[in-house]
Design an enzyme around this catalytic site. Sequence first.
Site, PDB file in Angstrom:
ATOM      1  N   PRO A  24       0.790  -1.247   0.000  1.00 31.20           N
ATOM      2  CA  PRO A  24       0.000   0.000   0.000  1.00 31.20           C
ATOM      3  C   PRO A  24       0.816   1.289   0.000  1.00 31.20           C
ATOM      4  CG  PRO A  24       0.021  -1.005   2.168  1.00 31.20           C
ATOM      5  CD  PRO A  24       0.702  -1.973   1.240  1.00 31.20           C
TER       6      PRO A  24
ATOM      7  N   LYS B  81      -1.731   2.548  -4.620  1.00 33.98           N
ATOM      8  CA  LYS B  81      -2.091   2.217  -6.002  1.00 33.98           C
ATOM      9  C   LYS B  81      -3.154   1.143  -6.152  1.00 33.98           C
ATOM     10  CE  LYS B  81       0.413   5.152  -7.989  1.00 33.98           C
ATOM     11  NZ  LYS B  81      -0.354   6.340  -8.396  1.00 33.98           N
TER      12      LYS B  81
HETATM   13  C1  PHB Z   1      -4.854   5.380   3.753  1.00 35.60           C
HETATM   14  O1  PHB Z   1      -5.363   4.402   4.316  1.00 35.60           O
HETATM   15  O2  PHB Z   1      -5.343   6.519   3.865  1.00 35.60           O
HETATM   16  C2  PHB Z   1      -3.634   5.215   2.911  1.00 35.60           C
HETATM   17  C3  PHB Z   1      -3.056   3.967   2.790  1.00 35.60           C
HETATM   18  C4  PHB Z   1      -1.922   3.826   2.008  1.00 35.60           C
HETATM   19  C5  PHB Z   1      -1.371   4.921   1.363  1.00 35.60           C
HETATM   20  C6  PHB Z   1      -1.981   6.148   1.470  1.00 35.60           C
HETATM   21  C7  PHB Z   1      -3.124   6.298   2.243  1.00 35.60           C
HETATM   22  O3  PHB Z   1      -0.260   4.797   0.615  1.00 35.60           O
END
Ligand code: PHB
Length: 389
Positions: A292, A296
């Site tokens: 994450p 993406k």
């Molecule tokens: C989020 O859960 O807000 C989140 C997760 C991973 C990311 C960015 C935001 O890279």
Amino acid sequence: MRTQVAIIGAGPAGLMLGRLLERAGIEAVIIERRSADYVLGRIRAGVLEQSTVELLARAGVDERLKTEGLVHDGVEISFDGDMHRIDFSGLIGRHVTVYGQTEVTRDLMEARTSSGASSIYEAEDVSIHDFDGARARVRYRKDGVTHEIACDFIAGCDGFHGVTRASVPKKALQLFERVYHFGWLGVLVDKPPVAEELIYAHHERGFALCSMRSPSRSRYYVQVDADEKVAAWSDERFWDELRRRLNPEVAERLETGPSIEKSIAPLRSFVAEPVRFGRLFLAGDAAHIVPPTGAKGLNMAMHDVRLLADALIQHYGDKSDAGIDSYSAKVLARTWKTERFSWWMTSLLHVFPTTGAFGRRIQRAEFDYLKSSRAAATCLAENYTGLPD
Ligand code: PHB
Ligand code: APR
């Protein structure tokens, strides 16, 4: 029962594909093994590329997004407390929109309910057949009765653990995978975010991320070992650990409170090749998984179903299979670029068991290059806001 397209899975990929086909007058049935409430109950990320926002507009489900989405023109990268902002709009005139994946799924699900399009939730023992033949079929059990749907095409939008990819003969599939020896412990809290924009932080104690869902609800993550247990983490321990990994002024500003959700997500990079098998098309997490760190996952799923919808619209409308025949190559081309970016962000910002002193100097040098080079910052900005097609 007969339909044109059977969509397995009512996650964001399946629901968006259903919506795009419905608006093009193509018949599709969604078959989901869980209940709608269960699907909506999953907490997921929420950073949308401009192309995803445009697709939600094309699907006519962007009303709430337009009022509740938070437009971000940049992101902060922190290395051992040393902060550097990547100015998306200044560098390349682009931005991202922060809007929870759960809300995207809710908007799509509500649109489908109100249009009356056919969805079967809590379908058991879903199986797919003859997708390499003249006519594909899907079978499932509902309320103890076995049902069969004949269809022209099957869209595998059933995620990493779904039945569609698992139904492809092993010899027809090539799988590429990297499993990381750490996960993300995430907390959701009804407190204002610590900063206007997201903060991705590298620290010798591990990665941390400061994100949000709204001006009054925040989402925070810290890197933990893959076998860590949520029960071992009180809210207090979580806030202490997060503060230690952030720039001291940011840590000072952090507003903490009782977590309303707390969970650990494993990190994985995964790609299946190809993503089309006769009348079966894989899309979203059924075809690929990214860690994450690059935000993406959802955007890749949306990109896949846009390509698939356009290909099916071309098949039924223009009687041309050009889109269908190029679907796999196009999805994989973008998938590997996005896998590279997500792996690069993960490599820069996490502490690996094998990093060692030399590795940490290289990570620092990578960060210093990002700070000093417009080209490096532009590369991050381009990948983070969404690569052009
Ligand atoms: C989020 O859960 O807000 C989140 C997760 C991973 C990311 C960015 C935001 O890279
Ligand atoms: N039969 C029917 N439905 C199934 C089956 C099955 N055998 N197996 C799984 N499903 C359903 C799941 O219950 C889930 O609702 O398929 C859906 C898949 O949805 P997601 O996992 O959300 O995958 P996708 O729609 O591709 O969305 C990808 O989700 O995990 C995030 O980061 C990822 O943001 C990305 C997005």
